[in-house]
Design a protein around this motif. Structure first.
Motif, PDB file in Angstrom:
ATOM      1  N   PRO A   1      31.020  17.635 -32.323  1.00 55.37           N
ATOM      2  CA  PRO A   1      32.130  16.694 -32.173  1.00 55.37           C
ATOM      3  C   PRO A   1      32.462  16.465 -30.702  1.00 55.37           C
ATOM      4  CG  PRO A   1      32.963  18.840 -32.804  1.00 55.37           C
ATOM      5  CD  PRO A   1      31.462  18.936 -32.833  1.00 55.37           C
ATOM      6  N   ALA A   2      33.229  15.419 -30.451  1.00 56.33           N
ATOM      7  CA  ALA A   2      33.630  15.129 -29.071  1.00 56.33           C
ATOM      8  C   ALA A   2      34.537  16.222 -28.531  1.00 56.33           C
ATOM      9  CB  ALA A   2      34.310  13.760 -29.004  1.00 56.33           C
ATOM     10  N   ASP A   3      35.418  16.738 -29.363  1.00 56.63           N
ATOM     11  CA  ASP A   3      36.324  17.802 -28.944  1.00 56.63           C
ATOM     12  C   ASP A   3      35.730  19.145 -29.398  1.00 56.63           C
ATOM     13  OD1 ASP A   3      38.405  19.335 -28.088  1.00 56.63           O
ATOM     14  OD2 ASP A   3      39.813  18.705 -29.668  1.00 56.63           O
ATOM     15  N   HIS A   4      34.879  19.739 -28.562  1.00 59.99           N
ATOM     16  CA  HIS A   4      34.230  21.004 -28.920  1.00 59.99           C
ATOM     17  C   HIS A   4      34.617  22.124 -27.959  1.00 59.99           C
ATOM     18  CE1 HIS A   4      31.555  18.608 -26.282  1.00 59.99           C
ATOM     19  NE2 HIS A   4      31.415  19.762 -25.632  1.00 59.99           N
ATOM     20  N   GLY A   5      35.807  22.029 -27.412  1.00 64.60           N
ATOM     21  CA  GLY A   5      36.228  23.040 -26.436  1.00 64.60           C
ATOM     22  C   GLY A   5      36.369  24.424 -27.025  1.00 64.60           C
ATOM     23  N   THR A   6      36.715  24.515 -28.323  1.00 61.84           N
ATOM     24  CA  THR A   6      36.889  25.823 -28.963  1.00 61.84           C
ATOM     25  C   THR A   6      35.618  26.337 -29.618  1.00 61.84           C
ATOM     26  OG1 THR A   6      37.662  24.753 -30.992  1.00 61.84           O
ATOM     27  CG2 THR A   6      39.331  25.393 -29.363  1.00 61.84           C
ATOM     28  N   TRP A   7      34.584  25.537 -29.633  1.00 62.83           N
ATOM     29  CA  TRP A   7      33.328  26.007 -30.220  1.00 62.83           C
ATOM     30  C   TRP A   7      32.755  27.126 -29.359  1.00 62.83           C
ATOM     31  CZ3 TRP A   7      29.692  22.719 -33.530  1.00 62.83           C
ATOM     32  CH2 TRP A   7      30.428  21.947 -34.433  1.00 62.83           C
ATOM     33  N   LEU A   8      32.036  28.029 -29.988  1.00 62.22           N
ATOM     34  CA  LEU A   8      31.544  29.227 -29.317  1.00 62.22           C
ATOM     35  C   LEU A   8      30.092  29.056 -28.883  1.00 62.22           C
ATOM     36  CD1 LEU A   8      33.054  31.940 -31.701  1.00 62.22           C
ATOM     37  CD2 LEU A   8      34.051  30.950 -29.641  1.00 62.22           C
ATOM     38  N   VAL A   9      29.762  29.690 -27.771  1.00 67.40           N
ATOM     39  CA  VAL A   9      28.403  29.614 -27.227  1.00 67.40           C
ATOM     40  C   VAL A   9      27.521  30.625 -27.955  1.00 67.40           C
ATOM     41  CG1 VAL A   9      26.969  29.874 -25.164  1.00 67.40           C
ATOM     42  CG2 VAL A   9      29.270  28.887 -24.975  1.00 67.40           C
ATOM     43  N   CYS A  10      26.434  30.130 -28.541  1.00 68.81           N
ATOM     44  CA  CYS A  10      25.458  31.015 -29.191  1.00 68.81           C
ATOM     45  C   CYS A  10      24.241  31.260 -28.297  1.00 68.81           C
ATOM     46  CB  CYS A  10      24.988  30.423 -30.517  1.00 68.81           C
ATOM     47  SG  CYS A  10      26.150  30.664 -31.865  1.00 68.81           S
ATOM     48  N   PHE A  11      23.793  30.237 -27.584  1.00 70.89           N
ATOM     49  CA  PHE A  11      22.599  30.349 -26.741  1.00 70.89           C
ATOM     50  C   PHE A  11      22.856  29.607 -25.430  1.00 70.89           C
ATOM     51  CE2 PHE A  11      21.307  30.084 -31.210  1.00 70.89           C
ATOM     52  CZ  PHE A  11      20.648  31.296 -31.378  1.00 70.89           C
ATOM     53  N   GLN A  12      22.164  30.047 -24.381  1.00 66.88           N
ATOM     54  CA  GLN A  12      22.186  29.342 -23.096  1.00 66.88           C
ATOM     55  C   GLN A  12      20.748  29.268 -22.593  1.00 66.88           C
ATOM     56  OE1 GLN A  12      24.939  32.295 -21.344  1.00 66.88           O
ATOM     57  NE2 GLN A  12      23.348  32.679 -19.786  1.00 66.88           N
ATOM     58  N   ASP A  13      20.355  28.081 -22.106  1.00 71.97           N
ATOM     59  CA  ASP A  13      18.958  27.906 -21.721  1.00 71.97           C
ATOM     60  C   ASP A  13      18.628  28.565 -20.388  1.00 71.97           C
ATOM     61  OD1 ASP A  13      20.442  26.200 -20.145  1.00 71.97           O
ATOM     62  OD2 ASP A  13      18.945  24.598 -20.134  1.00 71.97           O
ATOM     63  N   VAL A  14      19.620  28.905 -19.561  1.00 71.07           N
ATOM     64  CA  VAL A  14      19.407  29.642 -18.316  1.00 71.07           C
ATOM     65  C   VAL A  14      19.913  31.059 -18.530  1.00 71.07           C
ATOM     66  CG1 VAL A  14      19.922  29.778 -15.851  1.00 71.07           C
ATOM     67  CG2 VAL A  14      19.645  27.546 -16.938  1.00 71.07           C
ATOM     68  N   ALA A  15      19.024  32.046 -18.406  1.00 69.58           N
ATOM     69  CA  ALA A  15      19.388  33.430 -18.684  1.00 69.58           C
ATOM     70  C   ALA A  15      20.443  33.910 -17.697  1.00 69.58           C
ATOM     71  CB  ALA A  15      18.148  34.328 -18.613  1.00 69.58           C
ATOM     72  N   ALA A  16      21.254  34.853 -18.160  1.00 65.84           N
ATOM     73  CA  ALA A  16      22.286  35.422 -17.300  1.00 65.84           C
ATOM     74  C   ALA A  16      21.649  36.145 -16.122  1.00 65.84           C
ATOM     75  CB  ALA A  16      23.155  36.388 -18.094  1.00 65.84           C
ATOM     76  N   GLY A  17      22.225  35.961 -14.934  1.00 64.14           N
ATOM     77  CA  GLY A  17      21.706  36.584 -13.722  1.00 64.14           C
ATOM     78  C   GLY A  17      20.686  35.750 -12.987  1.00 64.14           C
ATOM     79  N   THR A  18      20.290  34.604 -13.542  1.00 59.88           N
ATOM     80  CA  THR A  18      19.333  33.734 -12.865  1.00 59.88           C
ATOM     81  C   THR A  18      20.033  32.976 -11.748  1.00 59.88           C
ATOM     82  OG1 THR A  18      18.111  33.471 -14.926  1.00 59.88           O
ATOM     83  CG2 THR A  18      17.669  31.883 -13.185  1.00 59.88           C
ATOM     84  N   GLY A  19      19.377  32.913 -10.584  1.00 62.97           N
ATOM     85  CA  GLY A  19      19.949  32.186  -9.470  1.00 62.97           C
ATOM     86  C   GLY A  19      19.998  30.687  -9.740  1.00 62.97           C
ATOM     87  N   LEU A  20      21.093  30.079  -9.356  1.00 58.99           N
ATOM     88  CA  LEU A  20      21.287  28.650  -9.582  1.00 58.99           C
ATOM     89  C   LEU A  20      21.221  27.901  -8.252  1.00 58.99           C
ATOM     90  CD1 LEU A  20      24.313  28.809 -12.059  1.00 58.99           C
ATOM     91  CD2 LEU A  20      21.917  28.480 -12.640  1.00 58.99           C
TER      92      LEU A  20
END
Length: 262
Positions: free
Chosen positions: A146-165
């Motif tokens: 939906p357009a208002d998805h601010g409360t939706w929860l993150v299940c996956f992220q395509d950039v792994a945690a700790g990766t330099g940006l």
């Protein structure tokens, strides 16, 4: 009587010609640089005796001064007797000052672990590190975001945690589910999978019925024929039905389409 004196006094005897080794400049240089050779040259020169003696004395003193002076003592030779006389504690080596570390360039920002966060929290944390925006998509293929998805929860992220940006070009994406919905095993899975389609039935082979034989008593096939029921039973095809190879009216006495029943 005495002979009369000469009218003039006899002149002094002429000096012999001076050789090259009798040159005063050469003799003086030899007296300074190499006193023994200089003294020898001075006594072969045409100098007066007084000058020869003076040059010999001065050159000899110049030659003897380095020989009579005490040689310089080595620092190590003086230190050893002192160490043998009274051992002293070895001085504690002073710590070598560590040079200041060279300034290192600022480290690249690292992707945080946003799994389990609401999208608004992940969006704020990530967009403080990059110049762009945090993109979002639904974790389920059959559930639209939906357009208002601010409360939706993150299940996956395509950039792994700790990766330099790289702030100028980073474009991370997170996959969301609605609150109270479990995360799928992998993104792109259907939340309500469709029932499997029924397996197609195996094709049935339609049995065609051969046309009834003519009333002339010939069999159903011109290649097979039986003279009587004994031949049918001997061939193992009894009872024989209308349409079977070798069927004939003479084998079906009651005319019901089945011959050699008994």
């Amino acid at each position: 009587m005495y002979p009369p004196p000469h009218a003039y006094a006899p002149s002094a005897a002429p000096r012999p010609p001076r050789r090259w080794w009798q040159h005063p400049a050469l003799i003086i240089a030899a007296l300074v640089l190499l006193p023994p050779a200089g003294i020898a040259l001075a006594w072969t020169s045409q100098w007066e005796r007084t000058r020869k003696v003076l040059a010999t004395v001065l050159s000899g003193i110049w030659f003897l001064i380095p020989l009579l002076s005490d040689p310089p003592k080595e620092a190590g030779a003086e230190a050893k007797p002192q160490a043998a006389a009274a051992p002293s504690a070895s001085p504690t080596p002073s710590p070598t000052p560590t040079p200041p570390a060279a300034p290192t360039p600022s480290a690249a920002p690292q992707m945080p672990s946003a799994v389990g966060w609401p999208y608004v929290q992940a969006e704020k944390a990530v967009e403080e590190l990059i110049d762009g925006e945090l993109s979002a998509s639904s974790a389920y293929a059959d559930v639209p975001l939906p357009a208002d998805h601010g409360t939706w929860l993150v299940c996956f992220q395509d950039v792994a945690a700790g990766t330099g940006l790289v702030p100028q070009s980073a474009a991370p994406v997170v996959h969301l589910v609605a609150p109270g919905t479990a995360c799928p095993a992998t993104p792109g899975t259907d939340l309500r999978p469709k029932p499997p389609a029924p397996a197609p039935a195996p094709p049935t082979t339609a049995r065609t019925t051969a046309p009834a034989p003519d009333d002339d008593g010939t069999g159903g096939s011109g290649n097979v024929s039986y003279a009587n029921c004994a031949a049918v039973r001997a061939a193992g095809t009894a009872p024989i039905r209308r349409g079977d190879p070798g069927y004939g009216r003479h084998l079906d006495r009651d005319g019901d389409g089945v011959g050699c029943e008994r």
